[in-house]
Design a protein around this motif. Sequence first.
Motif, PDB file in Angstrom:
ATOM      1  N   ILE A 117     -22.249  20.457  -9.129  1.00  0.00           N
ATOM      2  CA  ILE A 117     -22.695  19.518  -8.118  1.00  0.00           C
ATOM      3  C   ILE A 117     -21.955  19.733  -6.735  1.00  0.00           C
ATOM      4  CG2 ILE A 117     -21.792  17.489  -8.620  1.00  0.00           C
ATOM      5  CD1 ILE A 117     -25.158  18.054  -7.171  1.00  0.00           C
ATOM      6  N   LEU A 118     -20.454  19.753  -6.671  1.00  0.00           N
ATOM      7  CA  LEU A 118     -19.881  19.724  -5.619  1.00  0.00           C
ATOM      8  C   LEU A 118     -19.922  21.121  -5.021  1.00  0.00           C
ATOM      9  CD1 LEU A 118     -16.399  17.995  -6.321  1.00  0.00           C
ATOM     10  CD2 LEU A 118     -18.317  17.186  -5.322  1.00  0.00           C
ATOM     11  N   ASN A 119     -20.062  22.288  -5.889  1.00  0.00           N
ATOM     12  CA  ASN A 119     -20.159  23.590  -5.342  1.00  0.00           C
ATOM     13  C   ASN A 119     -21.467  23.723  -4.848  1.00  0.00           C
ATOM     14  OD1 ASN A 119     -17.727  24.405  -6.141  1.00  0.00           O
ATOM     15  ND2 ASN A 119     -18.574  25.042  -8.004  1.00  0.00           N
ATOM     16  N   THR A 120     -22.592  22.792  -4.878  1.00  0.00           N
ATOM     17  CA  THR A 120     -23.965  23.052  -3.986  1.00  0.00           C
ATOM     18  C   THR A 120     -23.876  22.736  -2.599  1.00  0.00           C
ATOM     19  OG1 THR A 120     -24.702  20.784  -4.762  1.00  0.00           O
ATOM     20  CG2 THR A 120     -25.232  22.786  -6.345  1.00  0.00           C
ATOM     21  N   VAL A 121     -22.828  21.977  -2.525  1.00  0.00           N
ATOM     22  CA  VAL A 121     -22.616  21.170  -1.121  1.00  0.00           C
ATOM     23  C   VAL A 121     -22.044  22.155  -0.211  1.00  0.00           C
ATOM     24  CG1 VAL A 121     -21.337  19.528   0.251  1.00  0.00           C
ATOM     25  CG2 VAL A 121     -22.042  18.784  -2.077  1.00  0.00           C
ATOM     26  N   GLU A 122     -23.114  22.655   0.756  1.00  0.00           N
ATOM     27  CA  GLU A 122     -22.765  23.857   1.790  1.00  0.00           C
ATOM     28  C   GLU A 122     -21.658  23.186   2.920  1.00  0.00           C
ATOM     29  OE1 GLU A 122     -26.305  25.510   3.358  1.00  0.00           O
ATOM     30  OE2 GLU A 122     -27.198  25.596   1.370  1.00  0.00           O
ATOM     31  N   ASP A 123     -21.831  21.999   3.402  1.00  0.00           N
ATOM     32  CA  ASP A 123     -21.173  21.471   4.383  1.00  0.00           C
ATOM     33  C   ASP A 123     -20.407  20.252   3.793  1.00  0.00           C
ATOM     34  OD1 ASP A 123     -19.878  20.187   6.273  1.00  0.00           O
ATOM     35  OD2 ASP A 123     -21.623  19.540   7.433  1.00  0.00           O
ATOM     36  N   PRO A 124     -19.098  20.302   3.236  1.00  0.00           N
ATOM     37  CA  PRO A 124     -18.154  19.315   2.584  1.00  0.00           C
ATOM     38  C   PRO A 124     -18.164  18.143   3.410  1.00  0.00           C
ATOM     39  CG  PRO A 124     -17.265  21.468   2.453  1.00  0.00           C
ATOM     40  CD  PRO A 124     -18.229  21.535   3.361  1.00  0.00           C
ATOM     41  N   SER A 125     -18.188  18.263   4.794  1.00  0.00           N
ATOM     42  CA  SER A 125     -18.168  16.904   5.462  1.00  0.00           C
ATOM     43  C   SER A 125     -19.392  15.754   5.274  1.00  0.00           C
ATOM     44  CB  SER A 125     -18.037  17.191   6.959  1.00  0.00           C
ATOM     45  OG  SER A 125     -19.625  17.499   7.616  1.00  0.00           O
ATOM     46  N   VAL A 126     -20.401  16.241   4.779  1.00  0.00           N
ATOM     47  CA  VAL A 126     -21.601  15.454   4.061  1.00  0.00           C
ATOM     48  C   VAL A 126     -21.029  14.650   3.274  1.00  0.00           C
ATOM     49  CG1 VAL A 126     -22.431  16.741   2.100  1.00  0.00           C
ATOM     50  CG2 VAL A 126     -23.984  15.485   3.747  1.00  0.00           C
ATOM     51  N   LEU A 127     -19.894  14.523   2.610  1.00  0.00           N
ATOM     52  CA  LEU A 127     -19.151  13.712   1.334  1.00  0.00           C
ATOM     53  C   LEU A 127     -18.783  12.605   2.271  1.00  0.00           C
ATOM     54  CD1 LEU A 127     -17.723  16.497  -1.141  1.00  0.00           C
ATOM     55  CD2 LEU A 127     -19.908  15.124  -1.375  1.00  0.00           C
ATOM     56  N   SER A 128     -18.368  12.740   3.339  1.00  0.00           N
ATOM     57  CA  SER A 128     -17.800  11.692   4.393  1.00  0.00           C
ATOM     58  C   SER A 128     -18.886  11.051   4.983  1.00  0.00           C
ATOM     59  CB  SER A 128     -16.556  12.116   5.076  1.00  0.00           C
ATOM     60  OG  SER A 128     -15.751  12.953   4.273  1.00  0.00           O
ATOM     61  N   ARG A 129     -20.048  11.507   4.843  1.00  0.00           N
ATOM     62  CA  ARG A 129     -20.967  10.848   5.706  1.00  0.00           C
ATOM     63  C   ARG A 129     -22.149  10.136   5.044  1.00  0.00           C
ATOM     64  NH1 ARG A 129     -21.440  16.072   8.045  1.00  0.00           N
ATOM     65  NH2 ARG A 129     -23.568  16.003   7.677  1.00  0.00           N
ATOM     66  N   ARG A 130     -22.229  10.420   3.650  1.00  0.00           N
ATOM     67  CA  ARG A 130     -23.214  10.004   2.794  1.00  0.00           C
ATOM     68  C   ARG A 130     -22.163   9.027   1.881  1.00  0.00           C
ATOM     69  NH1 ARG A 130     -25.322  12.610   5.981  1.00  0.00           N
ATOM     70  NH2 ARG A 130     -27.265  13.930   5.562  1.00  0.00           N
ATOM     71  N   HIS A 131     -23.181   7.809   1.259  1.00  0.00           N
ATOM     72  CA  HIS A 131     -22.641   6.961   0.385  1.00  0.00           C
ATOM     73  C   HIS A 131     -23.564   6.674  -0.950  1.00  0.00           C
ATOM     74  CE1 HIS A 131     -25.169   4.102   2.405  1.00  0.00           C
ATOM     75  NE2 HIS A 131     -25.016   3.382   1.170  1.00  0.00           N
ATOM     76  N   TYR A 132     -23.129   6.006  -1.793  1.00  0.00           N
ATOM     77  CA  TYR A 132     -23.892   5.368  -2.792  1.00  0.00           C
ATOM     78  C   TYR A 132     -23.137   4.197  -3.469  1.00  0.00           C
ATOM     79  CZ  TYR A 132     -26.907   5.570  -6.859  1.00  0.00           C
ATOM     80  OH  TYR A 132     -28.054   5.225  -7.931  1.00  0.00           O
ATOM     81  N   THR A 133     -23.872   3.236  -3.791  1.00  0.00           N
ATOM     82  CA  THR A 133     -23.510   2.089  -4.331  1.00  0.00           C
ATOM     83  C   THR A 133     -22.692   2.086  -5.827  1.00  0.00           C
ATOM     84  OG1 THR A 133     -24.862   0.797  -3.110  1.00  0.00           O
ATOM     85  CG2 THR A 133     -23.776  -0.560  -4.754  1.00  0.00           C
ATOM     86  N   HIS A 134     -21.280   1.877  -5.708  1.00  0.00           N
ATOM     87  CA  HIS A 134     -20.795   1.730  -6.997  1.00  0.00           C
ATOM     88  C   HIS A 134     -20.748   0.378  -7.734  1.00  0.00           C
ATOM     89  CE1 HIS A 134     -17.302   1.667  -9.829  1.00  0.00           C
ATOM     90  NE2 HIS A 134     -16.954   3.062  -9.694  1.00  0.00           N
ATOM     91  N   PRO A 135     -20.973   0.317  -8.988  1.00  0.00           N
ATOM     92  CA  PRO A 135     -21.219  -0.793  -9.596  1.00  0.00           C
ATOM     93  C   PRO A 135     -20.034  -1.871  -9.536  1.00  0.00           C
ATOM     94  CG  PRO A 135     -20.804   0.868 -11.270  1.00  0.00           C
ATOM     95  CD  PRO A 135     -20.756   1.471  -9.979  1.00  0.00           C
TER      96      PRO A 135
END
Length: 170
Positions: A117-135
């Motif tokens: 899944i990480l290798n599908t990320v073309e622009d790694p900065s997107v990881l610092s711009r998107r979020h998801y709720t942790h339980p």
Amino acid sequence: MELKEIYQKLKETREELLGIIDGLSREQLNKQIDSYSWSISQVCQHLIKTEELYVVAITRGLKSQEDSFINMIPLEFLLDRSKKLEAPDIAKPTDEILEYPEIIERLNHSREKLYKILNTVEDPSVLSRRHYTHPVFKEMLLIDWVRSLYLHEQRHIKQINEIRDSYSVK
């Protein structure tokens, strides 16, 4: 922290884990200190389940098109074993008895899913711009999800060492 550094930490932490459990017998891997404690095998099961759940969360977070304006959170508290954290039921291990090769295979498989899944990320900065709720930790940037994986694993390496140390005491 850049993704490249996180990859290195993930690699180093996993190598440390594999080095610690290498050569342990079936009994050592599956022995519980008491009925309230996990065995080394169960700790590894928990790590595998957690990593697989994180892959799902990261995948879902990447599907969002909205930028997130939350801050990175300090995650170093994960290393403090004096602060007990209860694993969510979905990440708890079973009583399944596992042999060393099966544990290694499952650890490798969960890590392959993460890298895929990480290798599908073309622009790694997107990881610092998107979020998801942790339980447990609530709103987390995706980069924090990835970063917390190696910190979580380091926490459980300490636990595994405590379990191993208990063998020599008895």
